[in-house]
Design a protein around this motif. Structure first.
Motif, PDB file in Angstrom:
ATOM      1  N   GLN A 284      18.818  25.351 -14.993  1.00  9.99           N
ATOM      2  CA  GLN A 284      17.774  25.830 -15.932  1.00  9.99           C
ATOM      3  C   GLN A 284      17.563  27.381 -15.932  1.00  9.99           C
ATOM      4  O   GLN A 284      17.447  28.156 -14.685  1.00  9.99           O
ATOM      5  N   TRP A 285      17.238  27.747 -16.699  1.00 11.89           N
ATOM      6  CA  TRP A 285      16.675  29.313 -16.782  1.00 11.89           C
ATOM      7  C   TRP A 285      15.034  29.202 -16.721  1.00 11.89           C
ATOM      8  O   TRP A 285      14.337  28.254 -17.247  1.00 11.89           O
ATOM      9  N   ALA A 286      14.836  30.012 -15.884  1.00 15.23           N
ATOM     10  CA  ALA A 286      13.119  30.109 -15.603  1.00 15.23           C
ATOM     11  C   ALA A 286      12.547  31.424 -15.558  1.00 15.23           C
ATOM     12  O   ALA A 286      13.358  32.203 -14.782  1.00 15.23           O
ATOM     13  N   ALA A 287      11.574  31.684 -16.265  1.00 13.34           N
ATOM     14  CA  ALA A 287      10.811  32.921 -16.139  1.00 13.34           C
ATOM     15  C   ALA A 287       9.733  32.965 -15.082  1.00 13.34           C
ATOM     16  O   ALA A 287       9.192  32.099 -14.883  1.00 13.34           O
ATOM     17  N   PRO A 288       9.448  34.238 -15.028  1.00 13.35           N
ATOM     18  CA  PRO A 288       8.290  34.400 -14.031  1.00 13.35           C
ATOM     19  C   PRO A 288       7.074  33.805 -14.548  1.00 13.35           C
ATOM     20  O   PRO A 288       6.775  33.706 -15.686  1.00 13.35           O
ATOM     21  N   PHE A 289       5.952  33.604 -13.734  1.00 14.16           N
ATOM     22  CA  PHE A 289       4.945  32.983 -13.978  1.00 14.16           C
ATOM     23  C   PHE A 289       3.771  33.250 -13.289  1.00 14.16           C
ATOM     24  O   PHE A 289       3.153  32.669 -12.402  1.00 14.16           O
TER      25      PHE A 289
END
Length: 455
Positions: A157-162
């Motif tokens: 999965q692609w995950a972005a900063p949070f």
């Protein structure tokens, strides 16, 4: 554990009912309190039948009414209604894969949507199946409690900063949002652009782009590199895990996730990431597709929902006894503006086919647009002295042809991957190809020329 929103709750809320949120991205309990408060403030509890399931709805052509069968605390009941608003949602029926031997697991085994309140994980060996949004919430939330954890992550999965995860709203900002209506409206509109439609243009396929396997256009490729750099930074000295977490499809091709500590958690010593599916369960022993075996005391299934089989929780029969599930051929649901289907008069599907959001934003926004549209439609129908309304078949077909054509030029139909947005035929069923602004304009008013009316 860890359940919350990946859309700011100041946006993940009704336009007519704002709230004094304590955090930018609320977790489950505060969200539940909000929806409960809105329901009570608007007197909805007087109209709700709790613990009651609609099993079947059949249109009575002679009476021009729907016959609805329910089951609940009073047993089976039947009632007649003039119209049905289906609000059963999309991510509501858990999907459990047919894993051989699953029933033989002796310890607690549950889907993430059915997590027992009294489940104690202290010192337990826990296995998690899946690495989508549900697993990405659960895993970091329970990592400190368990003695060992193994994650079966078949896909990547692609995950972005949070950066705003668990970040409280400063009191001065809360005061402004409470006391200054204009600031509140501006803040919500700003969020709507940032989280709703800002990236929509970057999800369109550039046919001239030279590397379609890794990205769909230049902007998408820049996003890819930024996400990879972030992954590497979060993994720290566990760069050996990069091949196991790096997707081989363009960013946003599947549901984009927000990282709430996932990469740092999978890099911990007591956590094992297995880039394979769970092949078999033999009691406490879990067998991966590559043959490796792991022992577990608790099994959590973060395996998603039956997202493409809309209205799967009930049987719906329209004119001439036609079954909606058959009209939709199982998982090929279609509707005009996601809301109406020929042959099913006065049936309105909120969050129906092709209304979900893949490019971001609050799902409440399109639902509010649908409600506005349907109420306006019914007002005009009643003004005409009619009682039943359904879309013309040619209008229905033309709209869905436009939906499919738009999706054909977007990232979610990319050939190098699978996602829960598409059905068994590869057609995107769950998501809208439109921007929020586009759908808002489509639903500002209803044109009776698109419909067949019946007195």
């Amino acid at each position: 554990p860890g359940a919350g929103v990946d859309t700011p709750n100041h946006l993940y809320s009704y336009s007519f009912a704002q709230y004094d949120w304590s955090h930018y991205f609320a977790l489950r309990d505060e969200l539940f309190d909000y929806f409960r408060t809105v329901a009570r403030d608007n007197g909805l509890y007087d109209y709700v039948r709790f613990s009651t399931k609609v099993d079947r709805a059949e249109f009575d052509e002679d009476a021009g009414e729907w016959v609805v069968e329910t089951s609940g605390p009073k047993g089976r009941e039947t009632r007649r209604v003039s119209a049905i608003f289906s609000a059963v949602g999309v991510l509501s029926i858990p999907k459990v894969p047919p894993i051989p031997g699953l029933e033989s697991f002796p310890g607690p085994a549950c889907h993430t949507a059915e997590w027992p309140e009294d489940l104690d994980l202290t010192g337990k060996r826990v296995a998690v199946v899946g690495n989508g949004a549900s697993a990405m919430q659960v895993v970091p939330a329970i990592a400190d409690k368990v003695s060992e954890m193994v994650i079966f992550a078949r896909s990547k999965q692609w995950a972005a900063p949070f950066p705003q995860f668990r970040k409280p709203v400063p009191e001065p900002i809360r005061w402004l949002l409470r006391e200054v209506p204009l600031y509140q409206k501006w803040y919500r509109q700003r969020l709507a652009w940032t989280f709703n439609d800002r990236i929509h243009s970057s999800l369109q396929v550039d046919p001239e782009w030279e590397e379609p396997a890794r990205a769909i256009n230049r902007t998408n490729d820049r996003h890819r590199q930024a996400f990879i750099d972030y992954m590497k930074e979060e993994l720290g000295d566990r760069q050996d895990l990069l091949p196991d977490v790096l997707p081989d499809y363009p960013p946003f091709g599947k549901r984009m996730l927000l990282d709430n500590g996932w990469y740092r958690t999978v890099a911990r010593d007591h956590v094992t990431l297995v880039p394979e599916h769970l092949k078999e369960v033999r009691g406490n022993t879990l067998v991966a597709a590559d043959g490796r075996e792991f022992e577990a005391d608790v099994l959590s299934l973060g395996t998603g929902f039956q997202a493409t089989e809309l209205l799967a929780s009930l049987d719906v029969f329209g004119r001439d006894g036609q079954r909606l599930r058959d009209v939709w051929d199982g998982d090929n649901a279609r509707a005009y503006l996601g809301s109406t289907v020929p042959g099913f008069p006065n049936l309105f599907t909120l969050l129906g086919p092709n209304t979900g959001l893949g490019h971001g934003g609050s799902v409440i926004t399109p639902v509010e647009s649908q409600i506005h549209y349907i109420v306006r439609l019914l007002e005009q129908v009643f003004e005409k002295g009619a009682h039943l309304v359904e879309p013309k078949p040619e209008v229905y077909e033309s709209y869905n042809e436009r939906v499919d054509a738009a999706h054909a030029a977007m990232v979610w139909t990319h050939k190098g991957m699978e996602n829960w947005y598409r059905n068994s035929r590869g057609r995107v069923v769950a998501l809208t190809p439109w921007r929020h602004d586009d759908f808002w304009r489509m639903t500002r008013d209803a044109d009776l020329e698109d419909y067949v009316l019946d007195a």
